[in-house]
Design an enzyme around this catalytic site. Sequence first.
Site, short mmCIF file in Angstrom:
data_model
loop_
_atom_site.label_atom_id
_atom_site.label_comp_id
_atom_site.label_asym_id
_atom_site.label_seq_id
_atom_site.Cartn_x
_atom_site.Cartn_y
_atom_site.Cartn_z
N ARG A 30 0.83 -1.21 0.00
CA ARG A 30 0.00 0.00 0.00
C ARG A 30 0.86 1.25 0.00
O ARG A 30 0.53 2.25 -0.65
CB ARG A 30 -0.95 -0.01 1.20
CG ARG A 30 -2.03 -1.08 1.12
CD ARG A 30 -3.12 -0.89 2.15
NE ARG A 30 -2.67 -0.99 3.53
CZ ARG A 30 -2.56 -2.13 4.20
NH1 ARG A 30 -2.87 -3.28 3.62
NH2 ARG A 30 -2.16 -2.13 5.46
N LYS A 55 -12.25 14.82 5.09
CA LYS A 55 -13.37 14.36 4.27
C LYS A 55 -14.20 13.36 5.05
O LYS A 55 -13.67 12.52 5.79
CB LYS A 55 -12.85 13.70 3.00
CG LYS A 55 -13.93 13.46 1.96
CD LYS A 55 -13.49 12.47 0.89
CE LYS A 55 -13.75 11.04 1.34
NZ LYS A 55 -13.54 10.05 0.26
N LYS A 64 -18.25 17.77 -1.82
CA LYS A 64 -17.81 16.74 -2.77
C LYS A 64 -19.06 15.97 -3.17
O LYS A 64 -19.68 15.29 -2.35
CB LYS A 64 -16.76 15.82 -2.16
CG LYS A 64 -16.28 14.74 -3.15
CD LYS A 64 -15.03 14.01 -2.69
CE LYS A 64 -14.63 12.96 -3.71
NZ LYS A 64 -13.35 12.29 -3.40
#
Length: 332
Positions: free
Chosen positions: A44, A134, A217
Amino acid sequence: MSEIHDIAAQLLADHKGLLAADESVTSAGKRLGAIHVENTPESRRQYRNLFLTTPGVEQYLSGVIFHEETLGQAADDGTPFVKLLQQKGIIPGIKVDGGTQPLPNYPGELITEGLDGLGERLHAFYQQGARFAKWRAVISIGDGLPTDFCIAANAQAMARYAALCQENNIVPIVEPEVLIDGSHDLATSEVVTTKTLKEVFTQLQIHGVDLSGVILKSSMVISGNACPTQATPDDISAATLRCFKNTVPAEVPGIVFLSGGQSAVQATQNLNAIGKAAHGPWKITFSYARALQGPPLQIWKGKPENVAAAQAEFIKRLAANVAANSGEYAGE
């Protein structure tokens, strides 16, 4: 609040967009699994490294949304990813929600969790260099869905998150995603997205959130992926902008789009149609994940000898979407 307004303005800079590099460990594993790479912390890290170290990304990116794991990782040369972005003039952000769980007593609907201890976590993330955050909610369209309760419960949680962000000098990005999954048509998508955004902004105002320091968003208003009649980019543009004009207050500085199940090219084509249209008081740009990273990953396949070609494809996708944002995308 002046710091929040400054950061929001920088995130919405002309001719730039955001990279959503905030997939969970599970979601990152799906991306890696598709290219036959094992899902480990190191793989990752290499996945993030591929994109964050691409030469020239600062020309196209104003911000990158990190997963919490990535916030503590470093590039191949040992430079922490946060510092790497800061050196390029790109703002680091952080996904802070705890993912979705089934909404009790409401089959087929989800609620986003993660409010417990969020104030302390945001304070720590700020110390680590994050300047925006977010929170994603998920709204499904189906038989009898979404319910008013699901929309309201998610909007209330999102508003509490946004208030905590601003309390900690972090710009909140609110992401109520109306899923593309289903056979619904464009008109149904517009009705549901309009209803969802109205409730989100009602709750933000009830919770005392400064709307001039919030970024939306949003999903585009788009036909369900199983709908027999798929809307054209121009139809998607018209429906999306009509929805925004009916829901998004003028003081909101900007809107960034998620790609949400669209192919890389489809997301660019639809953004281009929106970019060509007059879109009111807000800055509009992209905050894509798979639509930017998918094609380069297919080239990379976890192999060092493919890094340069994959990074070239990433720059190509960034340049295409920056052009589309101004309605100047010329096709592939």
